[in-house]
Design an enzyme around this catalytic site. Structure first.
Site, short mmCIF file in Angstrom:
data_model
loop_
_atom_site.label_atom_id
_atom_site.label_comp_id
_atom_site.label_asym_id
_atom_site.label_seq_id
_atom_site.Cartn_x
_atom_site.Cartn_y
_atom_site.Cartn_z
N GLY A 122 -4.21 10.26 -8.31
CA GLY A 122 -4.94 11.28 -7.55
C GLY A 122 -6.36 10.82 -7.95
N ARG A 179 -12.07 7.75 -10.55
CA ARG A 179 -11.45 6.44 -10.73
C ARG A 179 -12.37 5.57 -11.56
NH1 ARG A 179 -9.24 5.40 -5.06
NH2 ARG A 179 -10.74 6.78 -4.45
N CYS A 203 -2.19 10.74 3.31
CA CYS A 203 -2.98 9.79 3.09
C CYS A 203 -2.51 8.38 3.47
CB CYS A 203 -3.36 9.81 1.72
SG CYS A 203 -1.74 9.84 0.51
N LYS A 226 -14.83 0.07 -4.35
CA LYS A 226 -14.33 -1.01 -5.01
C LYS A 226 -15.19 -2.22 -4.65
CE LYS A 226 -9.74 0.98 -4.82
NZ LYS A 226 -8.63 1.20 -3.80
N CYS A 259 -0.71 6.20 -6.04
CA CYS A 259 -0.82 7.61 -5.53
C CYS A 259 1.06 7.79 -5.21
CB CYS A 259 -1.36 7.43 -4.01
SG CYS A 259 -1.07 8.88 -2.90
N HIS A 311 -5.32 -1.47 -5.89
CA HIS A 311 -4.78 -0.27 -5.38
C HIS A 311 -4.57 0.96 -6.33
CE1 HIS A 311 -2.04 1.88 -2.26
NE2 HIS A 311 -1.67 2.46 -3.34
N ASP A 330 -14.26 12.22 -7.25
CA ASP A 330 -13.46 11.21 -7.85
C ASP A 330 -13.79 10.78 -9.25
OD1 ASP A 330 -12.43 8.40 -7.75
OD2 ASP A 330 -12.70 8.31 -5.66
ZN ZN Z 1 -2.60 8.68 -1.28
#
Ligand code: ZN
Length: 427
Positions: free
Chosen positions: A299, A340, A267, A367, A256, A253, A338
């Protein structure tokens, strides 16, 4: 000021924190700095990560504690912390032994954390005794977690206390670990398919030249980046994570704050997180083990300011907040959809010795691809139940499903995406 006053009367008390010449870090390796051989099979061969400011002992770029290193500087500047302070590690050792696992010594398997980071007080006891300031980058402890959604699941009869994983009080028993980032620069560059030189230069320039050693000290291969780390929550026995014959339910995860902590409904982050915890508890109760790996990448690693700017851009665009424009608005503000970059995420799974995830509680293709691409087998994928998706979050989840997120049904088409609309700013 009177002539009689001593010359030192107006001079503030000597700072206990700093003083003397500023010593640039950019040149000359310390002769006493221990060698680091990243990916070596044993702690002794690998050597300790020394991120102290004592120049002759340092064998990395940067300092410990990620982003909090800046607060340490404030504490030193304010005179509240002695630069000489060394952590007393008495009684701080992990509550659960994790590893060593074969992945710890496989080249390239772990490049963004120190697998020996939890046990430095044991494996580097000699070096500590000889005065090296070696700090843990991982801490493992026990906790009970109490979530209103788990209380709801108990009342609805979806969960029942067993006195082991889930108590009568509604508290779930967990082992949890905090992990700080420790980057092996050649390994990180390899993950991202760039040269180590290009990575070092980008890190140097994009931080405003914060770490000159990135470009002046190619002999230092390890970087302690000033970013957030990860926290893992384990439901059941930590040692079971590495046994592929024991059912593992897992969610990875990304932070957020708005949804996870404050319940913002734009979200699916908190509903998916708490659903995963419910699945982890149920899995552990039937003899398996559960894992939530939580990454501090607020974020999409763009930060919360960018995230809120995007919310406004989404709501104010012509036609309102529609799923077909969801990614475009992020890209307008941030330049990318993105940041991440899930490439580094599987490292924490390899630290835990995981080779198989039976039930992955995630719909993210990024992921999934990163986990399976790192050699971990994934069985079933668990999507978020429809009834847990807030009405306002339809824009996000439909846009993601259309973009390749896992969905048991059909992904929405272009025309459908135009019709999926969120609230206006004043609704
Ligand atoms: Zn979120």
């Amino acid at each position: 000021m009177s002539a009689q006053a001593s010359p030192s009367a107006n001079v503030p008390p000597a700072a206990t924190s700093a003083g003397g010449h500023i010593r640039l870090t950019s040149h000359s390796a310390g002769a006493e700095a221990p060698a680091l051989s990243w990916g070596a099979a044993t702690a002794a061969e690998r050597g300790p990560v020394v991120g102290t400011i004592k120049r002759t002992h340092r064998n990395v770029i940067g300092t410990h504690s990620g982003a909090y290193g800046v607060y340490r500087a404030l504490a030193v500047a304010a005179g509240a912390l002695s630069r000489e302070h060394r952590a007393d590690l008495t009684d701080t050792s992990p509550t659960d032994l994790i590893g060593p696992y074969p992945q710890w010594g496989q080249p390239g398997a772990i490049v963004s954390l120190d697998p020996w980071g939890a046990v430095v007080a044991d494996v580097f006891a000699d070096q500590l005794a000889h005065g090296l300031d070696i700090r843990p980058t991982i801490a493992v402890t026990k906790a009970q977690v109490i979530l209103p959604e788990i209380g709801d699941a108990l009342r609805a009869g979806r969960l029942a206390p067993d006195g082991r994983v889930l108590l009568d009080t509604g508290a779930a028993q967990v082992t949890k670990a905090a992990v700080e980032p420790v980057w092996h620069l050649p390994g990180v560059a390899q993950r991202f398919g760039c040269s180590e030189n290009d990575l070092r230069r980008a890190l140097f320039e994009e931080t405003g030249g914060m770490y000159p050693e990135l470009v002046t000290r190619p002999d230092l291969e390890v970087f302690l980046p000033p970013i957030g780390g990860q926290t893992v929550y384990i439901f059941g026995a930590a040692g079971d994570l590495a046994d592929p014959s024991i059912e593992l339910t897992a969610r990875v995860h990304d932070e957020c704050n708005g949804s996870d902590v404050f319940g913002s409904d734009i979200c699916t982050c908190r509903p998916y997180l708490t659903h995963a915890i419910e699945e982890c508890i149920r899995g552990a109760q039937r003899g398996g083990v559960g894992l939530v790996a939580y990454s501090r990448k607020e974020g999409r690693a763009l930060g919360e300011v960018t995230k809120f700017l995007v919310y406004n851009a989404r709501k104010r665009q012509a036609g309102g907040d529609t799923a077909d424009q969801y990614f475009a608005r992020t890209e307008c503000v941030a330049g990318v959809q993105d940041m991440r970059f899930q490439e580094l995420m599987p490292d924490v799974l390899h630290w835990l010795g995981i080779t198989k995830i039976h039930r992955l509680v995630s719909m993210s293709n990024m992921k999934y691809d990163a986990i399976t691409g790192s050699g971990i087998e994934v069985g079933e994928r668990i999507s978020i139940p429809e009834e847990l998706i807030p009405a306002e979050a339809r824009v996000e989840i439909d846009a993601k499903m259309a973009a390749g997120y896992f969905t048991p049904g059909a992904a929405p088409g272009t025309e459908e995406l135009k019709k999926v609309r969120g609230r206006g700013l004043d609704e």
